[in-house]
Design a protein around this motif. Structure first.
Motif, PDB file in Angstrom:
ATOM      1  N   LYS A 230      31.421  41.441  39.401  1.00  0.00           N
ATOM      2  CA  LYS A 230      30.574  40.437  38.749  1.00  0.00           C
ATOM      3  C   LYS A 230      29.206  41.039  38.489  1.00  0.00           C
ATOM      4  CE  LYS A 230      29.192  38.330  43.113  1.00  0.00           C
ATOM      5  NZ  LYS A 230      29.182  37.124  43.915  1.00  0.00           N
ATOM      6  N   GLN A 231      28.502  40.452  37.517  1.00  0.00           N
ATOM      7  CA  GLN A 231      27.164  40.910  37.182  1.00  0.00           C
ATOM      8  C   GLN A 231      26.149  39.887  37.667  1.00  0.00           C
ATOM      9  OE1 GLN A 231      26.747  41.773  33.021  1.00  0.00           O
ATOM     10  NE2 GLN A 231      28.568  43.069  32.958  1.00  0.00           N
ATOM     11  N   LEU A 232      24.977  40.357  37.951  1.00  0.00           N
ATOM     12  CA  LEU A 232      23.884  39.489  38.374  1.00  0.00           C
ATOM     13  C   LEU A 232      23.392  38.683  37.176  1.00  0.00           C
ATOM     14  CD1 LEU A 232      22.112  38.851  40.845  1.00  0.00           C
ATOM     15  CD2 LEU A 232      20.527  40.585  40.034  1.00  0.00           C
ATOM     16  N   VAL A 233      23.310  37.366  37.334  1.00  0.00           N
ATOM     17  CA  VAL A 233      22.811  36.497  36.270  1.00  0.00           C
ATOM     18  C   VAL A 233      21.720  35.598  36.838  1.00  0.00           C
ATOM     19  CG1 VAL A 233      24.949  36.487  34.926  1.00  0.00           C
ATOM     20  CG2 VAL A 233      24.609  34.778  36.694  1.00  0.00           C
ATOM     21  N   LYS A 234      20.897  35.047  35.947  1.00  0.00           N
ATOM     22  CA  LYS A 234      19.839  34.136  36.374  1.00  0.00           C
ATOM     23  C   LYS A 234      20.448  32.811  36.824  1.00  0.00           C
ATOM     24  CE  LYS A 234      16.304  36.056  33.388  1.00  0.00           C
ATOM     25  NZ  LYS A 234      15.348  35.795  32.308  1.00  0.00           N
ATOM     26  N   GLU A 235      19.637  32.049  37.547  1.00  0.00           N
ATOM     27  CA  GLU A 235      20.095  30.757  38.044  1.00  0.00           C
ATOM     28  C   GLU A 235      20.496  29.846  36.897  1.00  0.00           C
ATOM     29  OE1 GLU A 235      18.277  27.057  40.551  1.00  0.00           O
ATOM     30  OE2 GLU A 235      17.804  29.067  41.271  1.00  0.00           O
ATOM     31  N   ARG A 236      21.625  29.145  37.082  1.00  0.00           N
ATOM     32  CA  ARG A 236      22.204  28.193  36.132  1.00  0.00           C
ATOM     33  C   ARG A 236      22.683  28.830  34.835  1.00  0.00           C
ATOM     34  NH1 ARG A 236      21.766  22.719  37.464  1.00  0.00           N
ATOM     35  NH2 ARG A 236      20.356  22.324  39.183  1.00  0.00           N
ATOM     36  N   CYS A 237      22.838  30.155  34.829  1.00  0.00           N
ATOM     37  CA  CYS A 237      23.383  30.837  33.652  1.00  0.00           C
ATOM     38  C   CYS A 237      24.880  31.057  33.861  1.00  0.00           C
ATOM     39  CB  CYS A 237      22.693  32.181  33.430  1.00  0.00           C
ATOM     40  SG  CYS A 237      20.989  32.005  32.869  1.00  0.00           S
ATOM     41  N   LYS A 238      25.588  31.140  32.742  1.00  0.00           N
ATOM     42  CA  LYS A 238      27.038  31.328  32.816  1.00  0.00           C
ATOM     43  C   LYS A 238      27.343  32.645  33.535  1.00  0.00           C
ATOM     44  CE  LYS A 238      31.198  31.499  30.105  1.00  0.00           C
ATOM     45  NZ  LYS A 238      31.878  31.232  28.893  1.00  0.00           N
ATOM     46  N   PRO A 239      28.278  32.616  34.497  1.00  0.00           N
ATOM     47  CA  PRO A 239      28.592  33.842  35.233  1.00  0.00           C
ATOM     48  C   PRO A 239      29.350  34.847  34.361  1.00  0.00           C
ATOM     49  CG  PRO A 239      30.061  32.075  35.905  1.00  0.00           C
ATOM     50  CD  PRO A 239      29.047  31.476  34.978  1.00  0.00           C
ATOM     51  N   ILE A 240      29.126  36.123  34.672  1.00  0.00           N
ATOM     52  CA  ILE A 240      29.822  37.206  33.975  1.00  0.00           C
ATOM     53  C   ILE A 240      30.589  37.980  35.041  1.00  0.00           C
ATOM     54  CG2 ILE A 240      29.562  39.274  32.560  1.00  0.00           C
ATOM     55  CD1 ILE A 240      26.807  38.098  31.688  1.00  0.00           C
ATOM     56  N   TYR A 241      31.907  37.968  34.925  1.00  0.00           N
ATOM     57  CA  TYR A 241      32.731  38.640  35.941  1.00  0.00           C
ATOM     58  C   TYR A 241      34.027  39.142  35.317  1.00  0.00           C
ATOM     59  CZ  TYR A 241      35.041  34.062  36.075  1.00  0.00           C
ATOM     60  OH  TYR A 241      35.680  32.897  35.740  1.00  0.00           O
ATOM     61  N   THR A 242      34.663  40.047  36.052  1.00  0.00           N
ATOM     62  CA  THR A 242      35.951  40.600  35.662  1.00  0.00           C
ATOM     63  C   THR A 242      36.993  40.098  36.637  1.00  0.00           C
ATOM     64  OG1 THR A 242      34.809  42.599  34.926  1.00  0.00           O
ATOM     65  CG2 THR A 242      37.204  42.738  35.187  1.00  0.00           C
ATOM     66  N   LEU A 243      38.085  39.578  36.086  1.00  0.00           N
ATOM     67  CA  LEU A 243      39.153  39.085  36.948  1.00  0.00           C
ATOM     68  C   LEU A 243      39.978  40.243  37.500  1.00  0.00           C
ATOM     69  CD1 LEU A 243      40.429  35.972  34.983  1.00  0.00           C
ATOM     70  CD2 LEU A 243      39.206  35.987  37.141  1.00  0.00           C
ATOM     71  N   ARG A 244      40.420  40.078  38.717  1.00  0.00           N
ATOM     72  CA  ARG A 244      41.297  41.036  39.376  1.00  0.00           C
ATOM     73  C   ARG A 244      42.709  40.851  38.815  1.00  0.00           C
ATOM     74  NH1 ARG A 244      40.253  40.659  45.383  1.00  0.00           N
ATOM     75  NH2 ARG A 244      38.685  42.172  44.873  1.00  0.00           N
ATOM     76  N   LYS A 245      43.440  41.955  38.680  1.00  0.00           N
ATOM     77  CA  LYS A 245      44.827  41.874  38.229  1.00  0.00           C
ATOM     78  C   LYS A 245      45.670  41.461  39.433  1.00  0.00           C
ATOM     79  CE  LYS A 245      44.263  45.401  34.765  1.00  0.00           C
ATOM     80  NZ  LYS A 245      44.332  45.178  33.483  1.00  0.00           N
ATOM     81  N   LEU A 246      46.189  40.242  39.354  1.00  0.00           N
ATOM     82  CA  LEU A 246      46.976  39.673  40.446  1.00  0.00           C
ATOM     83  C   LEU A 246      48.360  39.304  39.938  1.00  0.00           C
ATOM     84  CD1 LEU A 246      44.300  37.224  41.900  1.00  0.00           C
ATOM     85  CD2 LEU A 246      45.053  39.342  42.955  1.00  0.00           C
ATOM     86  N   PRO A 247      49.332  39.272  40.839  1.00  0.00           N
ATOM     87  CA  PRO A 247      50.641  38.750  40.419  1.00  0.00           C
ATOM     88  C   PRO A 247      50.511  37.260  40.114  1.00  0.00           C
ATOM     89  CG  PRO A 247      50.590  39.103  42.785  1.00  0.00           C
ATOM     90  CD  PRO A 247      49.306  39.666  42.234  1.00  0.00           C
ATOM     91  N   GLN A 248      51.506  36.686  39.492  1.00  0.00           N
ATOM     92  CA  GLN A 248      51.485  35.261  39.169  1.00  0.00           C
ATOM     93  C   GLN A 248      51.331  34.449  40.457  1.00  0.00           C
ATOM     94  OE1 GLN A 248      51.400  33.890  36.157  1.00  0.00           O
ATOM     95  NE2 GLN A 248      51.253  31.860  37.045  1.00  0.00           N
ATOM     96  N   LEU A 249      50.280  33.632  40.531  1.00  0.00           N
ATOM     97  CA  LEU A 249      50.016  32.812  41.716  1.00  0.00           C
ATOM     98  C   LEU A 249      50.415  31.371  41.441  1.00  0.00           C
ATOM     99  CD1 LEU A 249      46.486  34.247  42.560  1.00  0.00           C
ATOM    100  CD2 LEU A 249      48.645  34.851  43.648  1.00  0.00           C
ATOM    101  N   THR A 250      50.860  30.700  42.465  1.00  0.00           N
ATOM    102  CA  THR A 250      51.259  29.302  42.296  1.00  0.00           C
ATOM    103  C   THR A 250      50.021  28.422  42.146  1.00  0.00           C
ATOM    104  OG1 THR A 250      51.253  28.853  44.658  1.00  0.00           O
ATOM    105  CG2 THR A 250      53.337  29.639  43.688  1.00  0.00           C
ATOM    106  N   ASN A 251      50.205  27.281  41.487  1.00  0.00           N
ATOM    107  CA  ASN A 251      49.104  26.334  41.315  1.00  0.00           C
ATOM    108  C   ASN A 251      48.609  25.821  42.666  1.00  0.00           C
ATOM    109  OD1 ASN A 251      49.148  26.560  38.545  1.00  0.00           O
ATOM    110  ND2 ASN A 251      50.485  24.798  38.256  1.00  0.00           N
TER     111      ASN A 251
END
Length: 147
Positions: free
Chosen positions: A76-97
């Motif tokens: 994830k990247q550092l963002v200012k307060e109340r700003c939309k987060p910027i991050y990269t999702l981890r490659k995970l197997p299919q997870l259940t709901n």
């Protein structure tokens, strides 16, 4: 239930008390008088920690707070307060709901334990306004001050 209330009363060096036990599933109120639980006056509600957690989760979702669990985030990247987060999702197997909901509930429980407060005094709106805000950073990097 009544036995625990009597034991809690004696553990606090009292023989008479009104014992409030709020757990994950329910909240109960047991009056104890002279070491005896007044069983006919016991009150139980289905509202406990789970209900509060779900109410907070609904509030955060209405505020459009990103509740992506830490286990799903690779970077994830550092963002200012109340700003939309910027991050990269981890490659995970299919997870259940159900697992994803469980992880979000764990995230909201952490938020609840850090940010939520219960006053020991009578509700006073002016006094609450003087409480300092509590900053919380979600795993996605979204930051906000609450209070």
């Amino acid at each position: 239930l009544a036995k625990n209330a009597v034991l809690s009363t004696f553990a606090n060096a009292r023989s008479t008390a009104l014992v409030v036990d709020s757990g994950w599933e329910q909240t109960s109120v047991v009056p104890v008088h002279d070491g005896y639980a007044l069983t006919q006056a016991i009150v139980r509600t289905p509202y406990g920690g789970r209900y509060i957690t779900h109410q907070i989760r609904n509030l955060l979702e209405r505020m459009q707070v990103d509740l992506t669990p830490a286990t799903h985030i690779a970077a994830k990247q550092l963002v200012k307060e109340r700003c939309k987060p910027i991050y990269t999702l981890r490659k995970l197997p299919q997870l259940t709901n159900s697992y994803c909901d469980y992880m979000k509930d764990q995230l909201v429980s952490d938020y609840k334990s850090i940010v939520s407060q219960i006053s020991e005094e009578k509700y006073d709106a002016d006094e609450i306004k003087t409480l300092p805000a509590i900053e919380y950073e979600f795993p996605s990097g979204y930051k906000c001050s609450f209070g």
